[in-house]
Write an enzyme that holds these catalytic residues in place. Structure first.
Site, PDB file in Angstrom:
ATOM      1  N   LEU A  37      16.304  -8.010   7.147  1.00 26.11           N
ATOM      2  CA  LEU A  37      17.412  -7.197   7.664  1.00 26.11           C
ATOM      3  C   LEU A  37      18.355  -6.890   6.508  1.00 26.11           C
ATOM      4  O   LEU A  37      18.489  -7.677   5.577  1.00 26.11           O
ATOM      5  CB  LEU A  37      18.162  -7.958   8.763  1.00 26.11           C
ATOM      6  CG  LEU A  37      17.510  -7.915  10.139  1.00 26.11           C
ATOM      7  CD1 LEU A  37      18.298  -8.803  11.104  1.00 26.11           C
ATOM      8  CD2 LEU A  37      17.440  -6.486  10.674  1.00 26.11           C
ATOM      9  N   MET A  72      10.636  -6.845   4.510  1.00 29.85           N
ATOM     10  CA  MET A  72      10.725  -7.545   5.794  1.00 29.85           C
ATOM     11  C   MET A  72      12.030  -8.311   5.975  1.00 29.85           C
ATOM     12  O   MET A  72      12.028  -9.450   6.461  1.00 29.85           O
ATOM     13  CB  MET A  72       9.529  -8.499   5.954  1.00 29.85           C
ATOM     14  CG  MET A  72       8.181  -7.831   5.800  1.00 29.85           C
ATOM     15  SD  MET A  72       7.914  -6.498   6.984  1.00 29.85           S
ATOM     16  CE  MET A  72       7.506  -7.478   8.407  1.00 29.85           C
ATOM     17  N   HIS A  94       8.495   3.258   9.273  1.00 28.14           N
ATOM     18  CA  HIS A  94       8.174   2.330  10.368  1.00 28.14           C
ATOM     19  C   HIS A  94       6.929   2.847  11.083  1.00 28.14           C
ATOM     20  O   HIS A  94       6.834   4.036  11.382  1.00 28.14           O
ATOM     21  CB  HIS A  94       9.360   2.246  11.331  1.00 28.14           C
ATOM     22  CG  HIS A  94       9.123   1.271  12.437  1.00 28.14           C
ATOM     23  ND1 HIS A  94       9.252  -0.090  12.264  1.00 28.14           N
ATOM     24  CD2 HIS A  94       8.712   1.449  13.719  1.00 28.14           C
ATOM     25  CE1 HIS A  94       8.953  -0.703  13.398  1.00 28.14           C
ATOM     26  NE2 HIS A  94       8.614   0.205  14.295  1.00 28.14           N
ATOM     27  N   SER A 117       0.835  -1.208   0.000  1.00 29.40           N
ATOM     28  CA  SER A 117       0.000   0.000   0.000  1.00 29.40           C
ATOM     29  C   SER A 117       0.872   1.262   0.000  1.00 29.40           C
ATOM     30  O   SER A 117       0.490   2.275  -0.585  1.00 29.40           O
ATOM     31  CB  SER A 117      -0.972   0.002   1.183  1.00 29.40           C
ATOM     32  OG  SER A 117      -0.283   0.139   2.400  1.00 29.40           O
TER      33      SER A 117
HETATM   34  C1  GRF Z   1       3.934  -0.551   6.775  1.00 31.63           C
HETATM   35  O1  GRF Z   1       3.194  -0.412   7.954  1.00 31.63           O
HETATM   36  C2  GRF Z   1       5.366  -0.093   7.000  1.00 31.63           C
HETATM   37  O2  GRF Z   1       5.467   0.938   7.926  1.00 31.63           O
HETATM   38  C3  GRF Z   1       6.011  -1.334   7.540  1.00 31.63           C
HETATM   39  O3  GRF Z   1       5.425  -2.379   6.815  1.00 31.63           O
HETATM   40  C4  GRF Z   1       4.108  -2.010   6.398  1.00 31.63           C
HETATM   41  C5  GRF Z   1       4.028  -2.233   4.916  1.00 31.63           C
HETATM   42  O4  GRF Z   1       2.724  -2.116   4.445  1.00 31.63           O
HETATM   43  N1  GRF Z   1       7.456  -1.229   7.447  1.00 31.63           N
HETATM   44  P1  GRF Z   1       2.445  -2.045   2.878  1.00 31.63           P
HETATM   45  O5  GRF Z   1       3.036  -3.320   2.253  1.00 31.63           O
HETATM   46  O6  GRF Z   1       3.076  -0.808   2.339  1.00 31.63           O
HETATM   47  O7  GRF Z   1       0.947  -2.034   2.746  1.00 31.63           O
END
Ligand code: GRF
Length: 203
Positions: A95, A93, A112, A16
């Protein structure tokens, strides 16, 4: 203005934030070129979003590489091929190791869903909610080798309302992210962000 900024978005999930960035570009609010999506999950919805937007992607399976350094070297190779100026992590997701940090420190940012340094790591919205925090928010920061530890560029806060559910809080946090991230990228595009040790100044 100066030469256009070419960005790569890194994502692992729904995308998103990727979409919010792509939409901001289309609406003329963000003056960058999204040249590449980097994704470590072939099934992720973000891959389809990139296809729809006509944005090329590098999708890989980490297990097909001997180590994190090895797939990151491949990523660096692709970034160079596309002349990427700025790496935008949006729900990536994994490191990040020195293989990426060394060549791109100061040119790699992350979003974040908490007010760092509170609630780093996974499930940050839930962590803040379960902790009973009264205020939470979102943070955009430079990426260093740690988990959500790099210098902070911008933060935006919101109150956790009395009786609010985790679902509504999650929705409001995402809305805030979708506003803030394109804005911050545009500041960088306008060369208004300076990194000085742990401090980041904006003109
Ligand atoms: C978001 O909340 C971002 O802050 C975190 O992971 C989520 C990713 O959501 N790091 P999307 O895939 O952009 O919908």
């Amino acid at each position: 203005m100066s030469k256009p900024l070419t960005i790569a978005v890194f994502a692992s999930g729904s995308g998103s934030n990727f979409q919010a960035i792509a939409d901001a570009v289309k609406a003329g609010r963000l003056d960058v070129r999204i040249a590449l999506l980097v994704c470590d999950k072939p099934q992720a919805a973000v891959v389809e979003r990139a296809e729809k937007e006509g944005i090329p992607s590098f999708v890989f399976r980490p297990k097909q590489f001997a180590s994190r350094e090895e797939y990151e070297s491949e990523i660096v190779h692709r970034l160079k091929e596309h002349n990427i100026d700025l790496l935008v992590l949006a729900g990536y997701m994994r490191l990040i190791t020195d293989t990426l940090v060394r060549p791109y420190y100061g040119r790699m940012i992350n979003i974040h869903p908490s007010l760092l340094p509170a609630f780093p790591g996974l499930n940050a919205i839930e962590q803040a909610y379960e902790h009973g925090a009264k205020v939470t928010g979102v943070t955009v920061h430079y990426v260093d080798g740690g988990m959500d530890t790099g210098p902070i560029i911008a933060q935006r806060a919101l109150d956790i309302r009395e009786g609010e559910t985790l679902d509504t809080l999650t929705e409001r946090i995402h809305r805030l992210e979708h506003e803030l991230y394109p804005e911050v990228i545009q500041w960088i595009r306008e060369d208004r962000v300076r990194l000085d040790g742990r401090r980041v100044q904006r003109s």
